[in-house]
Design a protein around this motif. Structure first.
Motif, PDB file in Angstrom:
ATOM      1  N   ILE A 179      48.852  50.276  33.140  1.00  0.00           N
ATOM      2  CA  ILE A 179      47.165  50.355  32.961  1.00  0.00           C
ATOM      3  C   ILE A 179      47.549  48.770  32.346  1.00  0.00           C
ATOM      4  CG2 ILE A 179      48.565  50.818  30.628  1.00  0.00           C
ATOM      5  CD1 ILE A 179      46.266  52.776  30.981  1.00  0.00           C
ATOM      6  N   ASN A 180      45.762  48.259  32.301  1.00  0.00           N
ATOM      7  CA  ASN A 180      45.797  47.383  31.800  1.00  0.00           C
ATOM      8  C   ASN A 180      44.696  47.255  30.872  1.00  0.00           C
ATOM      9  OD1 ASN A 180      45.931  44.039  31.833  1.00  0.00           O
ATOM     10  ND2 ASN A 180      44.202  43.848  33.021  1.00  0.00           N
ATOM     11  N   GLY A 181      44.098  46.857  30.262  1.00  0.00           N
ATOM     12  CA  GLY A 181      42.515  46.376  29.802  1.00  0.00           C
ATOM     13  C   GLY A 181      42.196  45.312  28.983  1.00  0.00           C
ATOM     14  N   LEU A 195      41.781  38.050  36.253  1.00  0.00           N
ATOM     15  CA  LEU A 195      41.764  39.144  37.069  1.00  0.00           C
ATOM     16  C   LEU A 195      42.091  39.279  37.975  1.00  0.00           C
ATOM     17  CD1 LEU A 195      38.243  39.550  35.846  1.00  0.00           C
ATOM     18  CD2 LEU A 195      40.493  40.741  34.548  1.00  0.00           C
ATOM     19  N   ALA A 196      41.911  38.704  38.763  1.00  0.00           N
ATOM     20  CA  ALA A 196      43.082  38.861  40.199  1.00  0.00           C
ATOM     21  C   ALA A 196      43.888  38.776  40.058  1.00  0.00           C
ATOM     22  CB  ALA A 196      42.500  37.982  41.334  1.00  0.00           C
ATOM     23  N   TYR A 197      44.743  38.215  39.640  1.00  0.00           N
ATOM     24  CA  TYR A 197      46.125  38.166  39.656  1.00  0.00           C
ATOM     25  C   TYR A 197      47.048  39.252  38.909  1.00  0.00           C
ATOM     26  CZ  TYR A 197      51.136  37.093  37.437  1.00  0.00           C
ATOM     27  OH  TYR A 197      52.279  36.890  37.146  1.00  0.00           O
ATOM     28  N   GLN A 239      35.736  30.307  35.641  1.00  0.00           N
ATOM     29  CA  GLN A 239      37.153  29.924  36.951  1.00  0.00           C
ATOM     30  C   GLN A 239      38.745  30.596  36.565  1.00  0.00           C
ATOM     31  OE1 GLN A 239      37.081  26.318  37.765  1.00  0.00           O
ATOM     32  NE2 GLN A 239      34.968  26.309  39.180  1.00  0.00           N
ATOM     33  N   ILE A 240      38.492  30.240  35.394  1.00  0.00           N
ATOM     34  CA  ILE A 240      39.796  31.144  34.642  1.00  0.00           C
ATOM     35  C   ILE A 240      39.693  33.030  34.677  1.00  0.00           C
ATOM     36  CG2 ILE A 240      41.592  31.361  32.510  1.00  0.00           C
ATOM     37  CD1 ILE A 240      40.716  28.481  32.227  1.00  0.00           C
ATOM     38  N   GLN A 241      38.846  32.931  34.610  1.00  0.00           N
ATOM     39  CA  GLN A 241      38.717  34.660  34.343  1.00  0.00           C
ATOM     40  C   GLN A 241      38.960  35.419  35.284  1.00  0.00           C
ATOM     41  OE1 GLN A 241      39.075  36.223  31.532  1.00  0.00           O
ATOM     42  NE2 GLN A 241      38.022  38.958  32.410  1.00  0.00           N
ATOM     43  N   GLU A 242      38.712  34.388  36.577  1.00  0.00           N
ATOM     44  CA  GLU A 242      38.364  35.365  37.213  1.00  0.00           C
ATOM     45  C   GLU A 242      39.609  35.243  38.269  1.00  0.00           C
ATOM     46  OE1 GLU A 242      35.764  33.122  40.460  1.00  0.00           O
ATOM     47  OE2 GLU A 242      33.659  33.685  39.041  1.00  0.00           O
ATOM     48  N   LYS A 243      40.261  34.536  38.366  1.00  0.00           N
ATOM     49  CA  LYS A 243      41.950  34.463  38.433  1.00  0.00           C
ATOM     50  C   LYS A 243      42.448  34.913  37.837  1.00  0.00           C
ATOM     51  CE  LYS A 243      41.312  29.801  40.251  1.00  0.00           C
ATOM     52  NZ  LYS A 243      41.962  28.447  40.258  1.00  0.00           N
TER      53      LYS A 243
END
Length: 139
Positions: A84-86, A70-72, A64-68
């Motif tokens: 740029i991000n990764g 990535l959405a953020y 859940q934290i990872q999904e939030k």
């Protein structure tokens, strides 16, 4: 008459001082020549997302934290402040790298610290200014 001139000068000085104390609203830039071409250099802010102190959440909560997270970051990218991000791929201390196009380091840090993974303690932020030719891309 002297009082009027004094008052005008005093107001002018106060106005200039106030204007200098305001935070910039646009990223800092300067012009330079490189290999015979004019280039606009811009101050970006590079953020290293490092492993945080709270990484032992249950698997469902981590997802859940990872999904939030990535959405953020996707929202910031769409807004144009995250260029740029990764993630890194070496399982080292640095888990990810982000490049922000903001006016100040403080603004970049504030945005990076708004990341749900940072707020959950899974990641911590380390930020630095970074001069790059405006519009550069990874090749």
């Amino acid at each position: 008459m002297k009082n009027l001139i004094f008052t005008i000068v005093l107001i002018s000085i106060c106005s200039l001082t106030y204007a200098q104390e305001q935070e910039p609203t646009e990223p800092e830039t300067f012009q330079m020549e490189w290999e015979g071409e004019k280039v606009t250099m811009q101050k970006y802010f590079i953020v290293f997302l490092k492993k945080g102190p709270n990484r032992d959440q249950p698997e469902e909560e981590r997802q859940q934290i990872q999904e939030k997270h990535l959405a953020y970051l996707g929202k910031l990218f769409k807004e144009g402040v995250l260029n740029i991000n990764g993630p890194t791929g070496d399982n080292g201390e640095i888990s990810g790298i982000s490049v922000y196009s903001t006016a100040t380091l403080e603004e970049a840090v504030e945005l990076a610290e708004g990341d749900p993974a940072v707020q959950a303690g899974r990641l911590v932020v380390e930020a630095h200014s970074w001069w790059v030719a405006k519009g550069s891309s990874v090749k």
